[in-house]
Write a protein that holds these residues in place. Sequence first.
Motif, PDB file in Angstrom:
ATOM      1  N   LYS A 126      70.688  -1.851  41.122  1.00  0.00           N
ATOM      2  CA  LYS A 126      69.819  -0.580  40.663  1.00  0.00           C
ATOM      3  C   LYS A 126      69.313  -0.961  39.154  1.00  0.00           C
ATOM      4  O   LYS A 126      67.997  -0.775  38.942  1.00  0.00           O
ATOM      5  N   GLU A 127      70.152  -1.454  38.579  1.00  0.00           N
ATOM      6  CA  GLU A 127      69.549  -2.061  37.168  1.00  0.00           C
ATOM      7  C   GLU A 127      68.302  -3.071  37.420  1.00  0.00           C
ATOM      8  O   GLU A 127      67.614  -2.992  36.736  1.00  0.00           O
ATOM      9  N   LEU A 128      68.631  -3.887  38.419  1.00  0.00           N
ATOM     10  CA  LEU A 128      67.778  -4.860  38.716  1.00  0.00           C
ATOM     11  C   LEU A 128      66.217  -4.167  38.820  1.00  0.00           C
ATOM     12  O   LEU A 128      65.334  -4.847  38.622  1.00  0.00           O
ATOM     13  N   GLN A 129      66.486  -3.347  39.876  1.00  0.00           N
ATOM     14  CA  GLN A 129      65.116  -2.628  40.173  1.00  0.00           C
ATOM     15  C   GLN A 129      64.456  -2.168  38.944  1.00  0.00           C
ATOM     16  O   GLN A 129      63.218  -1.935  39.139  1.00  0.00           O
ATOM     17  N   ASN A 130      65.131  -1.479  37.971  1.00  0.00           N
ATOM     18  CA  ASN A 130      64.392  -1.143  36.897  1.00  0.00           C
ATOM     19  C   ASN A 130      64.000  -1.868  35.796  1.00  0.00           C
ATOM     20  O   ASN A 130      63.042  -1.811  35.165  1.00  0.00           O
ATOM     21  N   LYS A 131      64.731  -3.067  35.897  1.00  0.00           N
ATOM     22  CA  LYS A 131      64.348  -3.964  34.952  1.00  0.00           C
ATOM     23  C   LYS A 131      63.656  -5.366  35.411  1.00  0.00           C
ATOM     24  O   LYS A 131      62.781  -5.980  34.687  1.00  0.00           O
ATOM     25  N   GLY A 132      63.681  -5.316  36.647  1.00  0.00           N
ATOM     26  CA  GLY A 132      63.052  -6.878  37.259  1.00  0.00           C
ATOM     27  C   GLY A 132      62.320  -6.657  38.474  1.00  0.00           C
ATOM     28  O   GLY A 132      61.851  -5.478  38.774  1.00  0.00           O
ATOM     29  N   VAL A 133      62.230  -7.615  39.196  1.00  0.00           N
ATOM     30  CA  VAL A 133      61.489  -7.670  40.476  1.00  0.00           C
ATOM     31  C   VAL A 133      62.096  -8.103  41.605  1.00  0.00           C
ATOM     32  O   VAL A 133      62.928  -9.532  41.542  1.00  0.00           O
ATOM     33  N   HIS A 134      62.363  -7.563  42.801  1.00  0.00           N
ATOM     34  CA  HIS A 134      62.985  -7.954  43.993  1.00  0.00           C
ATOM     35  C   HIS A 134      61.890  -8.494  45.058  1.00  0.00           C
ATOM     36  O   HIS A 134      61.131  -7.531  45.208  1.00  0.00           O
ATOM     37  N   VAL A 135      62.030  -9.564  45.309  1.00  0.00           N
ATOM     38  CA  VAL A 135      61.070  -9.917  46.573  1.00  0.00           C
ATOM     39  C   VAL A 135      62.047 -10.325  47.773  1.00  0.00           C
ATOM     40  O   VAL A 135      62.424 -11.528  48.012  1.00  0.00           O
ATOM     41  N   PRO A 136      62.027  -9.427  48.590  1.00  0.00           N
ATOM     42  CA  PRO A 136      62.775  -9.703  49.914  1.00  0.00           C
ATOM     43  C   PRO A 136      61.853 -10.427  50.845  1.00  0.00           C
ATOM     44  O   PRO A 136      60.828 -10.211  51.053  1.00  0.00           O
ATOM     45  N   VAL A 137      62.277 -11.506  51.526  1.00  0.00           N
ATOM     46  CA  VAL A 137      61.469 -12.400  52.246  1.00  0.00           C
ATOM     47  C   VAL A 137      61.888 -12.434  53.835  1.00  0.00           C
ATOM     48  O   VAL A 137      63.075 -12.504  54.242  1.00  0.00           O
ATOM     49  N   TRP A 138      61.012 -12.030  54.604  1.00  0.00           N
ATOM     50  CA  TRP A 138      61.624 -11.823  56.137  1.00  0.00           C
ATOM     51  C   TRP A 138      61.079 -12.746  56.747  1.00  0.00           C
ATOM     52  O   TRP A 138      59.810 -13.380  56.646  1.00  0.00           O
ATOM     53  N   PRO A 139      61.301 -13.327  57.894  1.00  0.00           N
ATOM     54  CA  PRO A 139      60.929 -14.325  58.885  1.00  0.00           C
ATOM     55  C   PRO A 139      59.485 -13.901  59.548  1.00  0.00           C
ATOM     56  O   PRO A 139      59.344 -12.700  59.483  1.00  0.00           O
ATOM     57  N   VAL A 140      58.874 -14.828  59.834  1.00  0.00           N
ATOM     58  CA  VAL A 140      57.401 -14.417  60.568  1.00  0.00           C
ATOM     59  C   VAL A 140      57.597 -14.008  61.933  1.00  0.00           C
ATOM     60  O   VAL A 140      58.304 -14.803  62.461  1.00  0.00           O
TER      61      VAL A 140
END
Length: 335
Positions: A126-140
């Motif tokens: 939750k702290e990361l969501q507030n301070k940074g960026v999450h890039v989830p990568v899904w298969p094609v």
Amino acid sequence: MKTQPAQLPQLLKKGLSPVYLISGDEPLLVQECCDQVRKSARDAGFHDRLTFHADHQLDWNAVAEEFSALSLFAERRRIEIHLPTGKLGDGRAVLERVLQDPPEDIILLLISARLDAAETRRKWYKELQNKGVHVPVWPVDADKFQGWLQQRASSRGLSLTRGALALLGERLEGNLLAASQELDRLSLLTNGNTIDEETVEQAVQDSSRFNGFELVTELLAGRASHASKVIGVLQQEGENPLGLLAVLTRDLNLILELKAAAGQGDNTSGFLKKRGVFQPQRARVLEQAARRLNRTQLYDAITLCSTIDRSAKGFDTLSPWHHLRDLSTLLATRS
């Protein structure tokens, strides 16, 4: 915040965040996202890099010391932490402290396998969501793989005939890294000429790669022909069907519950989220299966799963792969 891989380049142009989390089980796409972050960080003066691997031997106190250490020469650094299991374990407390007040001279890059669902409910995330960026990568997705290939080829200046594209898709499906490498090789071999089926036939080996999770998706989606191909590959590779069987049985029971919830007027999307289904692709497959299959089919499929289990343990004269093909036919039939 959370963003998609395609949106990451534009986001990086707007400025750097103190922390990035790149997660997923597709090594090529994860690597490319990480490289974009690294390049932007280097361009901004974060030249030094320190790398940690979160295995059982990692001393998280040493990680904490790196974040609290003062640089004598005011050097900007990148700290990369690899999370091979998608779990932080003993590192949660360290990251919570770091993310509460991120150092201005450090860019943190977390590189993770598909993030463990439990971790997304932790304080650090939750702290990361507030301070940074999450890039989830899904298969094609399988039905989008040829489009991905075409886009990838175009970015390399390659021209493919329709037949060549179809053959490449068949040979390389499910293996993005091999696909990227083969396109690079074709670029060198063809010298700008249009690539046809004969060229692909001569140059590209069959590098299809599948796993049990993909087979479960194909079975539930009713794509019997493609499921049969995946079954053949997994059987040839000596895959143990018991692993995918547990996932399949779980999803079949979940589809039965979903049908019951829909019959009572419940919101199916909300129901799936309550049951821990957050990935859009999986939710879509489950919802479509619930609409397409009737209860008799689902109960028969669960019974057939029991037969597959017995067969895999040596209590049946037929192989589990034989019964899996029967299952693919059963789940492909519309009610």
